[in-house]
Design an enzyme around this catalytic site. Structure first.
Site, short mmCIF file in Angstrom:
data_model
loop_
_atom_site.label_atom_id
_atom_site.label_comp_id
_atom_site.label_asym_id
_atom_site.label_seq_id
_atom_site.Cartn_x
_atom_site.Cartn_y
_atom_site.Cartn_z
N ASN A 7 50.74 15.94 25.88
CA ASN A 7 51.82 14.93 25.31
C ASN A 7 51.65 15.13 23.53
OD1 ASN A 7 53.10 12.80 24.09
ND2 ASN A 7 52.31 11.40 25.75
N LYS A 14 47.50 14.23 23.40
CA LYS A 14 46.81 13.98 24.46
C LYS A 14 47.07 15.08 25.27
CE LYS A 14 47.55 9.61 26.69
NZ LYS A 14 48.49 8.75 26.94
N ARG A 66 55.29 17.07 27.77
CA ARG A 66 56.13 15.69 28.03
C ARG A 66 57.03 15.96 26.76
NH1 ARG A 66 55.48 9.97 25.55
NH2 ARG A 66 56.97 8.70 26.57
N HIS A 183 58.88 -0.92 34.03
CA HIS A 183 57.77 -0.30 33.16
C HIS A 183 57.39 -1.06 31.90
CE1 HIS A 183 55.44 3.52 31.57
NE2 HIS A 183 55.50 2.64 30.77
N LEU A 184 56.11 -1.93 32.04
CA LEU A 184 55.68 -2.74 31.13
C LEU A 184 54.32 -2.19 30.56
CD1 LEU A 184 56.38 -5.96 33.15
CD2 LEU A 184 58.12 -4.73 31.70
N ASP A 256 48.93 -6.64 21.33
CA ASP A 256 48.18 -6.23 22.60
C ASP A 256 48.13 -7.57 23.67
OD1 ASP A 256 45.65 -4.40 23.55
OD2 ASP A 256 45.21 -6.38 24.41
N MET A 257 48.55 -7.19 24.69
CA MET A 257 48.89 -8.27 25.74
C MET A 257 47.73 -9.14 26.07
SD MET A 257 51.07 -10.07 27.38
CE MET A 257 52.66 -9.54 27.98
N ILE A 305 50.70 -3.44 31.73
CA ILE A 305 50.90 -4.77 31.64
C ILE A 305 51.25 -5.23 33.27
CG2 ILE A 305 52.28 -6.94 31.03
CD1 ILE A 305 52.54 -5.48 28.31
N GLU A 358 52.10 9.23 34.73
CA GLU A 358 53.02 10.37 34.06
C GLU A 358 52.44 11.53 34.03
OE1 GLU A 358 53.40 7.13 31.12
OE2 GLU A 358 55.65 8.41 30.74
P1 AMP Z 1 50.13 1.09 28.36
O1 AMP Z 1 51.16 1.27 27.33
O2 AMP Z 1 50.87 1.38 29.61
O3 AMP Z 1 48.84 1.76 28.24
O4 AMP Z 1 49.96 -0.53 28.36
C1 AMP Z 1 49.20 -1.13 27.20
C2 AMP Z 1 49.46 -2.55 27.66
O5 AMP Z 1 48.84 -3.13 28.64
C3 AMP Z 1 48.61 -3.53 26.21
O6 AMP Z 1 49.47 -4.52 25.68
C4 AMP Z 1 47.46 -4.11 27.11
O7 AMP Z 1 46.96 -5.40 26.66
C5 AMP Z 1 48.18 -4.35 28.41
N1 AMP Z 1 47.02 -4.41 29.38
C6 AMP Z 1 46.23 -3.50 29.85
N2 AMP Z 1 45.36 -3.96 30.75
C7 AMP Z 1 45.63 -5.42 30.76
C8 AMP Z 1 45.20 -6.60 31.52
N3 AMP Z 1 44.14 -6.60 32.55
N4 AMP Z 1 45.88 -7.99 31.48
C9 AMP Z 1 46.74 -7.93 30.38
N5 AMP Z 1 47.20 -7.04 29.89
C10 AMP Z 1 46.62 -5.67 29.89
#
Ligand code: AMP
Length: 378
Positions: A7, A14, A66, A183-184, A256-257, A305, A358
């Protein structure tokens, strides 16, 4: 078959090496363009030494890339040839940040291992099945014919993979499977799947449309852009504002969630509102797509998420009671790395968590494409 999955971004690369489901090596080379990694070829040299040790005399059979934008042409993975590279480059105006970087990765691999077949797997491909009523914007025809302005959709490799896994998990033949797939991750999109195929998706001409994301606004009234342009914002200012400074970051100060949830738990009102807005937006899409697919058999959560945040899932489900959706609080809290149900037995449709992969999907598509080409040639 040993497959290298790449990627390639403009300043990072990556990689993952797979043999079937086994991940033999993976990593991320950053700061491409700096003195110590001047270009993508140098990035490959960085992990080549590690690969030689891990592969112990075995060699890479094929490389899967990708590629973000496949435009209207690519609905399937393809074996890369000089003509295919030119076709990907012709799509540069539609994905100016991504496609040129993807091609740099392809060229660097061709230079390093000229004999190894390479396959392009497109992020848009799964959404080639959208009907015209879903991909057309209500604007004059020449915007489409002259500029290619239409909904393309993204995250297709993930939506496709998760659709397949969810159908398998439920024991439903894919061609009969209707679902809403969320897809979150840092980027987020939701797809309406009917008969196993994408019939609508929340990302559009670019990955900016749709859900509230880490740093992207998702849907807004386009007149806001006109208003801001008249107030003196340049196209670059607007790009930065909506792609990098909006979404969770714009609302809560962080993309960041985990940090947003922690702040919300601590009583931070802005973080609480950000979560409510993001969940509300997603719930509206789920309702709309439930209608679009003629009744979903499942609601599926995936990516960072979707897979990990039980509290965000329950916030969304809490707004879907009109559909009869009900999460089981205990199942929702269980962690796991495989597909699972998180809803009650009485829920009107099962709610699933299905981990996405992916790289695995790209490796699989690469092996299949190379295998088919070899069979056709023999
Ligand atoms: P990704 O782009 O699929 O790697 O997802 C990144 C997002 O997933 C970021 O906002 C992270 O904060 C969130 N995330 C990963 N682990 C957790 C968790 N245990 N609780 C809440 N959010 C998470």
């Amino acid at each position: 078959m040993i497959i290298l999955v790449i990627n390639s971004g403009s300043s990072s690369l990556k990689y993952q090496v797979r043999e079937g489901d086994d991940v033999l090596a993976q990593g991320l080379i950053e700061s491409i363009g700096e003195e110590w990694v001047p270009d993508h070829a140098a990035a490959i040299e960085h992990f080549d030494t590690e690969l030689a040790v891990i592969l112990q005399g075995k060699t890479i059979d094929a490389v899967g890339h990708r590629v973000v934008h496949g435009g209207e042409r690519f609905g399937e993975p393809v074996l890369i040839t000089p003509e295919i590279i030119r076709a990907i480059e012709r799509l540069n105006p539609l994905a100016p940040l991504h496609n040129p970087a993807n091609v740099l990765g392809i060229r660097a691999v061709a230079q390093k291992w000229p004999g190894i077949p390479q396959v392009a797997v497109f992020d848009t491909a799964f959404h080639r099945t959208l009907p015209e009523r879903a991909w057309r914007y209500a604007v004059p025809d020449e915007l489409y014919t002259k500029h290619g302005i239409r909904r393309y959709g993204f995250h297709g490799t993930s939506h496709d993979y998760v659709t397949r896994k969810a159908a398998e998990f439920l024991g439903t033949p894919r061609e009969n499977f209707n679902a809403v797939i969320a897809h979150l991750g840092n980027g987020a999109s939701v797809t309406a799947v009917r008969g196993g195929r994408s019939i609508d998706t929340s990302m559009g001409f670019t990955p900016l449309e749709g859900l509230v994301m880490g740093t992207r606004s998702g849907d807004i009234d386009p007149s806001i852009l006109l208003f801001l342009a008249r107030e003196g914002y340049s196209p670059e200012d607007l790009d930065t504002l909506l792609n990098r400074e909006s979404g969770l970051r714009g609302l809560a100060g962080t993309n960041d969630m985990r940090s947003v949830e922690k702040a919300a738990d601590g009583g931070d009102k802005a973080a609480q509102l950000a979560l409510e807005i993001a969940a509300y937006r997603l719930a509206k899409y789920v309702g709309g797509y439930h209608v679009a697919v003629g009744g979903a058999h499942a609601l599926v959560f995936t990516a960072g998420i979707g897979e990990n945040s039980s509290s965000f899932r329950s916030l969304v489900a809490g707004q879907l009671t009109a559909l009869g959706i009900e999460l089981d609080p205990d199942l929702n809290e269980l962690r796991g790395s495989s597909a699972r149900v998180v809803s009650t037995a009485g829920s009107a449709m099962p709610v699933l968590v299905v981990p996405t992969d992916e790289e695995g999907a790209i490796a699989e598509a690469t092996a299949a494409t190379v295998g088919a080409a070899a069979a056709a040639g023999s």
